[in-house]
Design a protein around this motif. Structure first.
Motif, short mmCIF file in Angstrom:
data_model
loop_
_atom_site.label_atom_id
_atom_site.label_comp_id
_atom_site.label_asym_id
_atom_site.label_seq_id
_atom_site.Cartn_x
_atom_site.Cartn_y
_atom_site.Cartn_z
N LEU A 56 -3.93 5.17 7.33
CA LEU A 56 -3.81 6.27 6.63
C LEU A 56 -3.77 7.56 7.76
O LEU A 56 -2.91 8.38 7.88
CB LEU A 56 -4.40 6.69 5.49
CG LEU A 56 -4.05 7.57 4.36
CD1 LEU A 56 -2.93 6.85 3.60
CD2 LEU A 56 -5.11 7.92 3.33
N GLY B 276 5.77 8.29 2.81
CA GLY B 276 5.95 6.89 2.18
C GLY B 276 7.24 6.27 2.32
O GLY B 276 7.25 5.22 2.56
N VAL C 92 -4.53 10.06 -7.47
CA VAL C 92 -4.67 8.54 -7.51
C VAL C 92 -5.63 8.02 -8.59
O VAL C 92 -5.46 7.30 -9.30
CB VAL C 92 -5.00 7.93 -6.07
CG1 VAL C 92 -5.26 6.39 -5.98
CG2 VAL C 92 -3.76 8.33 -4.93
N ARG D 160 2.70 1.42 -3.47
CA ARG D 160 1.80 1.78 -4.76
C ARG D 160 1.60 3.23 -4.53
O ARG D 160 1.68 4.08 -5.43
CB ARG D 160 0.44 1.13 -4.54
CG ARG D 160 0.61 -0.33 -5.07
CD ARG D 160 -0.77 -0.89 -5.13
NE ARG D 160 -1.34 -1.17 -3.90
CZ ARG D 160 -2.11 -2.21 -3.55
NH1 ARG D 160 -1.92 -3.32 -4.16
NH2 ARG D 160 -2.69 -2.33 -2.37
N TYR D 161 1.45 3.81 -3.32
CA TYR D 161 1.12 5.49 -3.15
C TYR D 161 2.40 6.25 -3.60
O TYR D 161 2.56 7.21 -4.43
CB TYR D 161 0.97 5.72 -1.94
CG TYR D 161 -0.59 5.65 -1.24
CD1 TYR D 161 -1.71 6.23 -2.11
CD2 TYR D 161 -0.92 4.61 -0.39
CE1 TYR D 161 -2.79 6.17 -1.84
CE2 TYR D 161 -2.44 4.70 -0.02
CZ TYR D 161 -3.34 5.30 -0.80
OH TYR D 161 -4.84 5.03 -0.43
N GLN E 134 0.90 -1.10 0.09
CA GLN E 134 -0.17 0.00 -0.09
C GLN E 134 1.02 1.15 0.08
O GLN E 134 0.56 2.04 -0.72
CB GLN E 134 -1.18 -0.12 1.20
CG GLN E 134 -1.81 -1.17 1.19
CD GLN E 134 -3.28 -1.07 1.96
OE1 GLN E 134 -3.17 -0.31 2.90
NE2 GLN E 134 -4.32 -1.87 1.21
N LEU F 83 -3.75 14.81 -3.33
CA LEU F 83 -3.36 13.41 -3.01
C LEU F 83 -4.33 12.53 -3.65
O LEU F 83 -3.83 11.79 -4.43
CB LEU F 83 -3.40 12.98 -1.65
CG LEU F 83 -2.42 13.90 -0.55
CD1 LEU F 83 -2.82 13.50 0.56
CD2 LEU F 83 -0.95 13.44 -1.10
N PHE F 84 -5.55 12.58 -3.62
CA PHE F 84 -6.40 11.37 -3.73
C PHE F 84 -7.14 11.44 -5.12
O PHE F 84 -7.43 10.22 -6.01
CB PHE F 84 -7.71 11.20 -2.72
CG PHE F 84 -7.05 10.88 -1.60
CD1 PHE F 84 -6.04 9.92 -1.04
CD2 PHE F 84 -7.61 11.57 -0.32
CE1 PHE F 84 -5.37 9.86 0.05
CE2 PHE F 84 -7.25 11.25 0.83
CZ PHE F 84 -5.74 10.44 1.01
N LEU G 247 -7.18 0.84 -2.55
CA LEU G 247 -6.48 1.98 -3.40
C LEU G 247 -7.80 2.53 -4.22
O LEU G 247 -7.69 3.61 -4.47
CB LEU G 247 -5.42 1.26 -4.28
CG LEU G 247 -4.75 2.24 -4.82
CD1 LEU G 247 -3.80 3.14 -3.92
CD2 LEU G 247 -3.63 1.67 -5.90
N THR H 179 -9.70 4.82 -2.26
CA THR H 179 -9.27 6.05 -2.02
C THR H 179 -9.36 6.99 -3.36
O THR H 179 -9.59 8.13 -3.30
CB THR H 179 -7.73 5.84 -1.86
OG1 THR H 179 -7.48 4.76 -0.79
CG2 THR H 179 -6.99 7.05 -1.51
#
Lengths: 449, 449
Positions: free
Chosen positions: B112, B279, A326, A26-27, A23, A322-323, A106, A109
Motif C-alpha cells: 500500500l 485502485g 473498511v 476488495r478495496y 486486494q 479510508l480504513f 484486509l 487494515t
C-alpha cells in the motif's frame, strides 16, 4: 479441494497476481459501495456511517457475497471468482483459496482504521470544555450508561433467557453515545453551542470513556467465559488506572511530546510521532490485559493537549476516511441479516429481542435527559435524544464481540438493528423536537460556556 | 513443532492478543528505528531514505532479527518472543508461529505504501514544466537509461557470467533516477530553478516512466523465466499504450474527475475518490499483465491535472510517511548484508560485482550529462551528478525483484550497495561540484523557463 494441493498447480507469480487483484479489487468494491451509500445518506440528512454499514450488508453475506470474511463460511460470488481467475489464468477454486488466505490483511487494515478512529476521537476531546459542563455531563453520562446497561442485560437474561455473558455484552453495547453523529446533527441545526449541546457532547465523551472501559473488561472476561468478582474488579481497576494515567499525561506529557517534535527535522514527523505514541499506548493496553482500542483512545487524549493537535488530526483524517470505512463495511458484510427476515417464523423470537433492545436503548438514553441537574429551564428531551445515537461506538462493540465469538447470530443482528435504529432515528427525532424552537444566535455560545 | 499442533494448545483470545501485540510492536520498532536514522541522515545532509534502509538492515536479518520476513528462514529474536509470550501467557514457539502467519498483513501495508508513493510521484509530475525542457530532458533521460542498462547487463553477463535474466534485472535497476532526492538536494543548494535543475527533474520524471515500464516488462517476463522477442514486444506495447492512455487521460479525464468530486458531499471525499482512481488503475495494470505499481504511477499522472491535486497530495502524504517507510524498512530487513563481509574470502567475488555495478551506475549517469543538447554554457557535470541517485525507485526495483525470486543473495546485496552508494554519493559530489559556483538568484528561475 485442500488449500496446498490446489495452489501447487499454480505458479508463484500467478498467486501474486491473484492476491494483488483481490486486494485492490476488495478495496475498490468497499470504497465504491460505501461512498455511493454515504452520499445517499448525506442527501437524506442521515449520518454517513449508516451508508457504510448498509454498503457492507449489500456486498457481504446478506447481499452480493463480494466481501466475505472466511469465518462466515459462505460461498463467494462466482462471477468475481471467474473474472479474477480469467485475468490470472487460474481456476475459480484457487482464487477462492487465495481470497480466504489473504483476507486477514484486509482485517488488519480495518483494525488500523478502528485505532485511527479512536485516536482521532481522543484527539478531538476538549478536556477543558468538558470540565466546564462537568457536573451536569457526568450525571447525564452515568444515567445514560447505567440505565441501558442494567435494563438491557437484566431484560435479556430474565425475559429472553439469554446466557449471562452475551447478555452482559449486549448490555454494554447499549452504553455508547456517538460523539460524531450527535455533534454533526447539533451543528447542522445550530444547537451545538447551547448549554444542552455542550452537555450532550461532554456526556458523550464521558460515555466513550465508560464504554471503552466496560468494553475492555467484557472482552478480557470473554477469554475465561466466566463472570466472577475478582477478575472484574482487577480489570476495572487496571482500566481506571490506565485512563487516569492517560488523563494525567494529557496535562503533563504533551509538552514533552511537543519538545521532541520540535526537534525532529525529517519530513512526515508529525504523523509518525503521533503513530509512535498511538502504538505505545495500544501495546501497553493490550499487554496489561485490556483492549488495544482503549490504548488508541488514551493516546488521543494524551495528545489532545499538544500544540500540534490540529496537525496530527489533519494527518490522521485521511487514514480514518479510508480504513475506518473498511472497518464499518466489514462489520456490515459479516452480518447475516436473513436471520431477521420476518417472513420466516423461526426468526420471530430474534425480532422481538431486537425490538426490545431498540426500545431500551431509546428509553434509557431519553431518561438520562431527566437526570440533568440544573435550575435553569432546560430542554431535557433534546438532551436525551442527543444521547441516543450509538453510531460508530456501538459498532466497535459489535465488531469486537463478534470477533471474540461471544454472540449468537440472531443476537448480533439484533444489536446491529439497535445501532442502526438509534443512529437512524436520532437525527429525525431531534429535528422534530427542535422544529418548534428557534435556532439560537451565536451569542448563546458564550452564555453556554 | 508444526504450526497447528502448537496453536491448538493456545486459546483464541490469546492468539488475538499475540497477533495484536506483534502487529503493533512491529510497527513501533519500524517507526522508531526508521525515524531515529532518518533524523541522523538529515543532520548529516543525506537523504532520509538512506536512514530507513539502514534502519531495516539494523533490525532485520543482518542485525537484531526483530523484523524478519518468513521467506528468509532465520531465527527470530529470542528476547522479543519471550517478552510477547509472557504478556499473553503462551510459549515463545507459538509466538514465532503467529509472527510468521501474521507477517503478510505487514507486507500488504508495505505494498500500500509503495502504491501511495508512486501515486504521489505521479501527482507531483509537472507535465507542463516537463514539456518546456522536453527535448533536452529526453536525450539526457534516454542516455541515462540506455547506458547503465546496457553496460550493466552486458558486464554482468560477459565479465561475471551472471545468468541473463538476473543480469537484465540488475541492469534495469540501474536505470532509475530518484526525483525526490535530486529535487531536495538541488532545492537545498538553491539550484532547483536553474536550467540544469529543471532539465534533471524533467529527465528524472521520464526516467521514472521508462524505468517503471522496464520494470513491468522484466517482472512479467520473470513469470516465464525466458527472454524471447514476442512477449517482450507485446508487454512493451501494452506498457506504452497504458502510459499513453494515462497521459491522454491526464489531459481529458481530470475535468470529469473534478466534476464528480465537486458533487460529493460526504466527508473524506477527496482521499477516497483519489484512492478509487488509484485502485482502478492498479487493477487494470495488473489485469492486463503489467505491474500494479505502474498503475499507481499512472493514476497519479491522470490526477496531476485535477484542480484538487494539492488536496489529494496533502491527504496521501501521511499514508506515504507511514507505509512507504514500512516498505523501505522491509527491504532493508530482508537483505543479508553478511554476504558482503569483506573478511570472508568467499565474498570477494560478490564485492567485486557490487563495485562494478556502482562504477557503471555512476559513470552511466554522469555520461548522460554530456548528452545534453544545448548551445548555451551548461554545467554538464551537475546535470550528470543530479541524475545519479537511484533512491526509492532503485529500491522499488530491488523489492519487486527479490519478491519475484529472481536474484541471488549476493546480487541482491550488490544492487542494494549500488543504490545506497549512488544515493549517498550524489549529494556529496553535487555539493563539491557546486561549491565553486555562486548560488543563482531567484531571477534564474524565469530565465530557465
Amino acid at each position: 479441494m485442500s488449500a496446498p494441493s490446489l495452489l501447487l498447480e499454480v505458479g508463484n507469480t500467478q498467486i501474486e497476481t491473484v492476491e494483488t487483484l483481490l486486494q485492490v479489487g476488495r478495496y475498490l468494491v468497499i470504497f465504491l459501495a460505501a461512498r455511493a451509500l454515504a452520499e445517499l445518506m448525506v442527501r437524506l440528512g442521515l449520518p454517513t456511517i449508516l451508508g457504510e454499514l448498509v454498503a457492507g450488508v449489500l456486498i457481504g453475506v446478506t447481499g452480493l457475497h463480494l466481501i466475505l470474511p472466511p469465518a462466515v463460511h459462505a460461498e463467494l460470488n462466482q462471477g468475481m471468482l471467474a473474472l479474477i481467475g480469467n485475468c490470472a489464468g487460474v481456476s475459480p477454486e484457487a482464487v477462492a483459496t487465495i481470497y480466504d488466505e489473504s483476507f486477514p490483511s484486509l482485517e488488519a487494515t480495518a483494525k488500523l482504521g478502528l485505532y485511527a478512529l479512536l485516536f482521532l476521537t481522543g484527539l478531538e476531546s476538549e478536556l477543558d470544555e468538558l470540565m466546564a459542563v462537568g457536573r451536569q455531563a457526568t450525571t447525564v453520562a452515568l444515567t445514560g450508561v447505567v440505565l441501558p446497561f442494567a435494563l438491557g442485560t437484566a431484560g435479556l437474561v430474565l425475559l429472553f433467557h439469554v446466557p449471562l455473558f452475551p447478555a452482559v455484552f449486549a448490555g454494554a453495547s447499549m452504553t455508547a453515545t456517538s460523539i460524531g453523529i450527535t455533534a454533526s446533527v447539533f451543528g447542522e441545526l445550530g444547537f451545538l453551542r447551547t448549554r444542552e449541546g455542550q452537555t450532550v457532547i461532554g456526556a458523550a465523551v464521558l460515555d466513550d470513556i465508560f464504554g471503552i472501559v466496560i468494553l475492555a473488561v467484557v472482552v478480557a472476561l470473554a477469554a475465561d467465559g466466566v463472570l466472577s468478582a475478582g477478575p472484574i474488579l482487577q480489570l476495572v481497576l487496571a482500566a481506571a488506572v490506565f485512563v487516569g494515567v492517560a488523563l494525567f499525561l494529557s496535562r503533563k506529557a504533551a509538552p514533552a511530546f511537543d519538545w521532541v517534535l520540535d526537534r525532529l527535522r525529517a519530513p512526515g514527523e508529525v504523523v509518525v510521532a503521533g503513530f509512535v505514541v498511538l502504538g505505545l499506548c495500544c501495546f501497553v493496553a493490550e499487554a496489561i490485559g485490556l483492549e488495544a482500542a482503549l490504548g488508541a483512545f488514551a493516546a488521543g487524549l494524551i495528545l489532545s493537549a499538544s500544540k500540534h493537535t490540529a496537525a496530527i488530526q489533519q494527518s490522521v483524517k485521511p487514514l480514518v476516511a479510508l480504513f475506518a470505512t473498511v472497518f464499518f463495511v466489514l462489520i456490515g458484510s459479516s452480518l447475516d441479516l436473513s436471520v431477521m427476515n420476518p417472513l420466516n417464523p423461526d426468526n420471530r423470537d430474534g425480532l422481538v429481542v431486537a425490538l426490545f433492545l431498540l426500545v431500551v436503548a431509546i428509553a434509557g438514553k431519553v431518561a438520562a435527559g431527566w437526570s440533568y441537574l440544573s435550575k435553569e429551564k432546560t430542554n431535557r428531551l433534546v438532551v436525551g435524544l442527543g444521547m441516543m445515537p450509538r453510531g460508530e461506538v456501538g459498532l466497535i462493540f459489535l465488531g469486537l464481540g463478534s470477533q471474540a465469538g461471544i454472540l449468537s447470530a440472531p443476537l448480533e443482528a439484533a444489536i446491529l438493528l439497535m445501532v442502526i435504529g438509534t443512529t437512524f432515528l436520532a437525527p429525525l427525532l431531534l429535528r422534530l423536537a427542535l422544529s418548534g424552537v428557534a435556532a439560537p444566535v451565536d451569542g448563546t455560545a458564550e452564555q453556554a460556556a
